[in-house]
Design an enzyme around this catalytic site. Structure first.
Site, PDB file in Angstrom:
ATOM      1  N   ASP A 186      11.396 -24.163   7.729  1.00 34.86           N
ATOM      2  CA  ASP A 186      12.248 -24.431   8.878  1.00 34.86           C
ATOM      3  C   ASP A 186      12.016 -23.252   9.835  1.00 34.86           C
ATOM      4  OD1 ASP A 186      14.038 -25.255  10.765  1.00 34.86           O
ATOM      5  OD2 ASP A 186      15.662 -25.674   9.368  1.00 34.86           O
TER       6      ASP A 186
HETATM    7  C1  BGC Z   1      16.283 -26.858  12.604  1.00 33.90           C
HETATM    8  C2  BGC Z   1      15.183 -27.855  12.329  1.00 33.90           C
HETATM    9  C3  BGC Z   1      14.320 -28.010  13.554  1.00 33.90           C
HETATM   10  C4  BGC Z   1      13.758 -26.652  13.923  1.00 33.90           C
HETATM   11  C5  BGC Z   1      12.874 -26.675  15.145  1.00 33.90           C
HETATM   12  C6  BGC Z   1      15.765 -25.550  13.173  1.00 33.90           C
HETATM   13  O1  BGC Z   1      16.796 -24.756  13.662  1.00 33.90           O
HETATM   14  O2  BGC Z   1      17.008 -26.610  11.426  1.00 33.90           O
HETATM   15  O3  BGC Z   1      15.720 -29.078  11.945  1.00 33.90           O
HETATM   16  O4  BGC Z   1      13.312 -28.927  13.322  1.00 33.90           O
HETATM   17  O5  BGC Z   1      14.838 -25.772  14.199  1.00 33.90           O
HETATM   18  O6  BGC Z   1      13.624 -26.824  16.295  1.00 33.90           O
END
Ligand code: BGC
Length: 815
Positions: free
Chosen positions: A235
């Site tokens: 993530d």
């Molecule tokens: C989120 C993800 C997301 C990623 C990119 C993170 O803060 O948990 O779900 O895909 O950011 O924006």
């Protein structure tokens, strides 16, 4: 003995330097992988989803503060889950895949299959269900749809990421049966059946180990057991220790640009702490993702012709968003058949609630889509030339209520009026980054609805919320329509259903408890956000309410229609199942539309182990089928069950087994409206009934920490949050250190500058501020290397520890 791996891109990898391989294992910036022209390795772009495309041009932020390119905003997963329709999710996925092709995006980051453990999780609107079978089937449809366009997906967030508060540091603690039967199950189906190109590892820890470096979960479960062969991506900013991550089978660190761990990886390989084969395998998988998506793009384009941002047929996709919403909205209550409403000669319609004019149609955070257009309920009524009078009724802010808004509508109501009340949660109640504080609507809205029911017997509530709310007025109103967050075409979709153009067919993908206090996790959720004990075990959602025999407001799987269905003639293709046999059981029955209009019904199949003693749920969803029937029409339905659908994780044997005895197979219109039942024998292992504490055999009251520790077999360890501070601490944890006051003031100013959002009351600011405060310093450096370079993060930690000389030296050396 070292096993030699066969790498697809061996030749290319052999021609890369160690630095190049390390460089390729993290991104170039927020959204792109690294391009190496001299090696003919192109870059690819990953963009957020999952209910549309959130593609930002190079150099943009990652949290949805800056607008992304316009795209279709389909309904988020909270609503699409209620469709119980894998094919519909496929269609929606295909349309999103097409938009991704048009914007030259190679991977869409979704879907989210985290289980709704508690209704207050701020990100529930992005997830499907409290049930793993439903989550898994819908995610499978979506992944297949997107990938049919040659665009990759990222199944997220692996794993046990079921709350937003302190999501970067919370440690999810659960017994292995709970992990396997509930939380991991939701990932297993899509991984096996739809093969997402990537899986995203979550921020949190599981049993004291970060998800991104968890050998058991990443290697043993995801790769070996589920057979995942694609790229495992962090993530955004979730990396903690890259050497450990690479060893555990993680591939791509996102976002890129910080190069925070490059030296450590190099050193680990140089000193033989880590075998270079781990890195080679990672590079091999990343190259496969890059070349595969690039090549399939070429193939798809050869069919569709050249595509660019303007190639999307916006109206066609808007119509699809409308259909998806229409097939998902859930009619919870419809007393005396008040709905559908008459178009002609109808009584006066009064509409109230600011959400009818300015709907909440999606949630806040990284999934926020910049829609082509949005239609409100009022637009929907106008579009069909339906006469109505509109009164704002309340304001969405939490401040002192403006009584005049309420009085205006109350004084206008006459007894025979039909009142459509648009009620729901304001943006600042639910968002990525934090959890809801309670399960209620803003008080102003509850008050207004109650008062309206005193004036008219025809109050219809339309709910806009990404997750369940308490409904103290449920008995007093005539109808309740749950629109969840309905996407950009929600207003038109609601009107289609309200006036009977179509019959509603959505079913609840989660239980709505009578009161929050009734929920099995109500006393523990959000209380300790470090050691998060999943004390309720496998009793999640309806699995708890059924086992504890508790009343609910609306049960899982419930949803009304304008017609009626009759279930009959249940039969099975076999009488017994055995572990060693891989054959399927076909469950057949007939469904008939006995009502006045055409409609769709979702027949649900639940399995109940006959022997209910021990740590066993009352019943669980194992299949469903949604079909359309004309009045009087009848169809045969078949649902297939595989032997593994009957299997459960056994805590003693540490694997999934089939238990001896038998199962009841129920077919129903909801989890509490079972219409047909039969039994099948099972030949397998004798269940061990003695080894779990009493609570888990019969959940009464709330489980204690002691019960939980006995179930899990380990003591809950305490996470260290105080001094001495390290880069693993958050600003929130360090903020009260005496010397941090000034630093905090400067950082706040920097944050406002970086996001462009200066007003502290602005919801976007609150979301980012909360995330910023609760992100460990190291991860801030990964997420924003230009604003929080490694040396600056380390200097802040020294200041918090009162080590000013060290801080000054760090700032001077800038290393
Ligand atoms: C989120 C993800 C997301 C990623 C990119 C993170 O803060 O948990 O779900 O895909 O950011 O924006």
């Amino acid at each position: 003995m070292e096993v030699k791996m066969v790498l697809k891109y061996q030749n290319l990898i052999s021609s890369m330097s160690l630095e190049e391989k390390i460089r390729l294992s993290s991104g170039k910036d927020n959204w792109r992988t690294v391009e190496m022209k001299h090696l003919e390795i192109p870059k690819i772009t990953l963009s957020d989803g999952p209910h549309g495309l959130r593609h930002q041009e190079e150099g943009e932020d990652h949290l949805g503060i800056n607008d992304s390119n316009p795209a279709t905003c389909f309904p988020p997963a909270c609503l699409t889950a209620a469709s119980f329709d894998e094919d519909l999710l496929y269609e929606m996925g295909k349309a999103i895949g097409y938009e991704a092709l048009c914007q030259n995006v190679q991977v869409v980051l979704g879907p989210g299959v985290n289980i709704k453990r508690n209704p207050l999780c701020g990100r529930n609107f992005e997830y499907f269900s409290e049930d793993p079978c439903l989550s898994s089937r819908l995610a499978t449809g979506w992944v297949r749809g997107v990938q049919s366009m040659g665009v990759g997906t990222s199944l997220k967030h692996f794993a046990m990421n079921n709350q937003e508060n302190n999501r970067m540091k919370s440690d999810s603690l659960a017994d292995r049966k709970t992990m396997h039967d509930i939380y991991l199950k939701a990932f297993e189906g899509p991984v096996r059946d739809a093969k997402p190109y990537t899986v995203m590892a979550s921020y949190n820890l599981i049993d004291g180990v970060y998800a991104c470096e968890h050998p058991y979960l990443l290697r043993d479960v995801l790769r070996k057991k589920f057979g995942f062969e694609g790229v495992l991506v962090t993530d955004w900013g979730a990396m903690n220790d890259k050497v450990k991550s690479l060893q555990a089978g993680l591939d791509l660190e996102m976002p890129g640009g910080a190069m925070y761990f490059d030296e450590e990886v190099k050193e680990a390989i140089g000193s033989e702490k880590m075998d270079v084969s781990h890195l080679d395998q990672t590079v091999d998988r990343i190259l496969e993702l890059v070349f595969r998506t690039r090549n399939s793009r070429e193939e798809v384009l050869s069919e569709y012709g050249p595509l660019d941002k303007e190639s999307v047929d916006r109206e066609k996709h808007h119509e699809l968003a409308r259909r998806v919403a229409r097939e998902s909205m859930v009619l919870l209550k419809n007393e005396d058949g008040i709905l559908p409403l008459e178009k002609e000669n109808a009584p006066r319609i009064l509409v109230t609630g600011v959400l009818a004019e300015k709907p909440r149609y999606q949630g806040a955070g990284s999934s926020h889509i910049n829609p082509y257009k949005v239609t409100s309920l009022l637009d929907g009524l106008d579009g069909r030339q339906i006469p109505y009078k509109y009164y704002q009724g309340y304001s969405l802010t939490d401040g002192v209520p403006d009584e005049s808004l309420k009085e205006e509508i109350l004084s206008a109501v006459e007894e025979d009026d039909i009142i459509l009340v648009a009620a729901g949660l304001p943006d600042e109640y639910e968002s990525e980054g934090f959890d809801r504080a309670h399960m209620r609507l803003p008080k102003q809205q509850d008050d207004l609805i109650m008062k309206l029911t005193k004036k008219s017997r025809k109050v219809v509530v339309l709910l806009y919320a990404g997750a369940p709310v308490e409904m103290p007025w449920a008995d007093a109103v005539s109808a309740i329509f749950n629109l969840y967050l309905p996407g950009q075409a929600g207003g038109e979709a609601a009107v289609d259903l309200l006036f009977g153009e179509y019959s509603p067919s959505g079913k609840l993908p989660e239980t709505i408890p009578l009161r929050y206090e009734n929920h099995p996790t109500s006393e523990i959720f959000g209380v300790d956000n470090y050691e998060v004990e999943y004390r309720e075990g496998i009793y999640v959602g309806y699995r708890y309410f059924d086992k504890a025999e508790k009343e609910v407001l609306f049960p899982f799987g419930h949803g009304l229609s304008y017609t009626a269905f009759q279930y009959q003639d249940l039969s099975l293709s076999r009488k017994e199942i055995r572990m060693e046999e891989e054959e399927e059981v076909t469950v057949s029955f007939r469904l008939r539309n006995t009502g006045p209009v055409e409609g769709k019904e979702t027949a649900q199949l639940y399995l109940e182990r006959v022997n209910q003693e021990g740590y066993v749920v009352k019943k669980s969803l194992k299949g469903f089928s949604k079909i359309s029937l004309k009045p009087g029409e009848e169809k045969n339905i078949e649902i297939r069950l595989r032997t593994e659908d009957f299997c459960e994780y056994d805590l003693n044997l540490e694997k999934e087994v089939l238990y001896e005895g038998g199962y009841r197979i129920h077919i129903g219109a909801s989890s509490r409206d079972l219409r047909l039942t039969t039994e099948i024998k099972s030949t397998g292992i004798q269940p061990d009934m003695a080894t779990v504490p009493e609570y888990y055999r019969k959940p009464e009251g709330k489980p204690s920490s002691r019960d939980f520790e006995m179930l899990k077999g380990t003591r809950v360890r305490k996470i260290q949050t105080g001094k001495p501070y390290t880069v693993d601490h958050t600003l929130y944890e360090m903020k009260d250190a005496l010397q941090m006051r000034i630093v905090m003031r400067i950082l706040k100013r920097m944050l406002a500058g970086a996001t462009g959002v200066k007003d502290e009351n602005d919801n976007a600011y609150k979301v980012v501020y909360s995330m910023f405060m609760h992100t460990p310093i190291k991860r801030l450096s990964l997420l924003s290397p230009d604003k929080m370079p490694k040396y600056l993060g380390e200097s802040i930690v020294h200041i918090a520890n009162g080590e000013f000389l060290k801080a000054a030296k760090k700032a001077r050396d800038k290393k």
